[in-house]
Design a protein around this motif. Structure first.
Motif, mmCIF file in Angstrom:
data_model
loop_
_atom_site.group_PDB
_atom_site.id
_atom_site.type_symbol
_atom_site.label_atom_id
_atom_site.label_comp_id
_atom_site.label_asym_id
_atom_site.label_seq_id
_atom_site.Cartn_x
_atom_site.Cartn_y
_atom_site.Cartn_z
ATOM 1 N N ARG A 50 0.842 -1.202 0.000
ATOM 2 C CA ARG A 50 0.000 0.000 0.000
ATOM 3 C C ARG A 50 0.879 1.255 0.000
ATOM 4 O O ARG A 50 0.582 2.234 -0.675
ATOM 5 N N GLN A 51 1.978 1.205 0.748
ATOM 6 C CA GLN A 51 2.912 2.338 0.751
ATOM 7 C C GLN A 51 3.504 2.567 -0.628
ATOM 8 O O GLN A 51 3.635 3.703 -1.070
ATOM 9 N N VAL A 52 3.878 1.491 -1.292
ATOM 10 C CA VAL A 52 4.430 1.620 -2.646
ATOM 11 C C VAL A 52 3.415 2.318 -3.542
ATOM 12 O O VAL A 52 3.769 3.255 -4.282
ATOM 13 N N GLU A 53 2.160 1.909 -3.481
ATOM 14 C CA GLU A 53 1.119 2.529 -4.303
ATOM 15 C C GLU A 53 0.954 4.010 -3.975
ATOM 16 O O GLU A 53 0.838 4.851 -4.868
ATOM 17 N N PHE B 13 5.018 10.528 -6.039
ATOM 18 C CA PHE B 13 6.251 10.728 -6.792
ATOM 19 C C PHE B 13 6.117 10.048 -8.159
ATOM 20 O O PHE B 13 6.771 9.043 -8.442
ATOM 21 N N PRO B 14 5.264 10.601 -9.030
ATOM 22 C CA PRO B 14 4.988 9.933 -10.304
ATOM 23 C C PRO B 14 6.200 9.850 -11.236
ATOM 24 O O PRO B 14 6.219 9.022 -12.141
ATOM 25 N N GLU C 17 12.067 1.200 -8.242
ATOM 26 C CA GLU C 17 12.935 1.875 -7.273
ATOM 27 C C GLU C 17 12.177 2.130 -5.972
ATOM 28 O O GLU C 17 12.704 1.907 -4.885
ATOM 29 N N ILE C 18 10.941 2.586 -6.091
ATOM 30 C CA ILE C 18 10.136 2.847 -4.906
ATOM 31 C C ILE C 18 9.925 1.558 -4.122
ATOM 32 O O ILE C 18 10.111 1.514 -2.905
ATOM 33 N N SER C 19 9.561 0.499 -4.812
ATOM 34 C CA SER C 19 9.321 -0.782 -4.147
ATOM 35 C C SER C 19 10.585 -1.275 -3.448
ATOM 36 O O SER C 19 10.541 -1.720 -2.297
ATOM 37 N N THR C 20 11.713 -1.173 -4.127
ATOM 38 C CA THR C 20 12.981 -1.593 -3.530
ATOM 39 C C THR C 20 13.306 -0.758 -2.300
ATOM 40 O O THR C 20 13.691 -1.296 -1.257
ATOM 41 N N LEU C 21 13.146 0.562 -2.407
ATOM 42 C CA LEU C 21 13.416 1.443 -1.268
ATOM 43 C C LEU C 21 12.524 1.094 -0.081
ATOM 44 O O LEU C 21 12.993 1.030 1.056
ATOM 45 N N GLU D 186 13.858 10.319 1.452
ATOM 46 C CA GLU D 186 14.883 9.955 0.472
ATOM 47 C C GLU D 186 14.457 10.352 -0.942
ATOM 48 O O GLU D 186 15.253 10.876 -1.715
ATOM 49 N N LEU D 187 13.202 10.131 -1.269
ATOM 50 C CA LEU D 187 12.711 10.514 -2.593
ATOM 51 C C LEU D 187 12.704 12.035 -2.759
ATOM 52 O O LEU D 187 13.039 12.540 -3.827
#
Length: 84
Positions: A19-22, A28-29, A35-39, A68-69
Motif C-alpha cells: 500500500r505504501q508503494v502505491e 512521486f509519479p 525503485e520505490i518498491s525496492t526502497l 529519500e525521494l
C-alpha cells in the motif's frame, strides 16, 4: 475495508508495504516504481533488523522513503480534496 491479519492479529506488514508503494507512486509519479518498491522493502528490512519493537516500522518506513525521494529532487504530488 477489511485487511487480512497476520498471526499476531495485526495487518500483514507486506500488505501495508505494498500500500505504501502505491501511495508513494502517486506522490512521486516521476520516480521508477521498481525503485520505490525496492526502497520501501529495503528500508523496512533495515529498520526491522535494528528494532526491538516493530509496531511502528511501516510508518517509519514511509517517512524515511519519502525523505529519500524528496532529497533526490523528486516531484511531490499531494492529493487535494479541493478541486479548485
Amino acid at each position: 475495508m477489511t485487511e487480512p491479519a497476520a498471526s499476531d492479529g495485526l495487518v500483514d506488514p507486506e500488505i501495508a508495504l505494498e500500500r505504501q508503494v502505491e501511495t508513494l507512486k502517486q506522490r512521486f509519479p516521476d520516480a521508477d516504481e521498481g525503485e520505490i518498491s525496492t526502497l520501501v522493502h529495503e528500508t523496512h528490512q533495515r529498520l526491522k533488523d535494528g528494532a526491538s519493537i516493530d509496531s511502528h516500522l511501516v510508518a517509519l518506513t514511509e517517512k524515511q522513503v519519502t525523505e529519500e525521494l524528496r532529497a533526490g529532487d523528486g516531484t511531490v504530488h499531494i492529493r487535494s480534496d479541493n478541486p479548485a
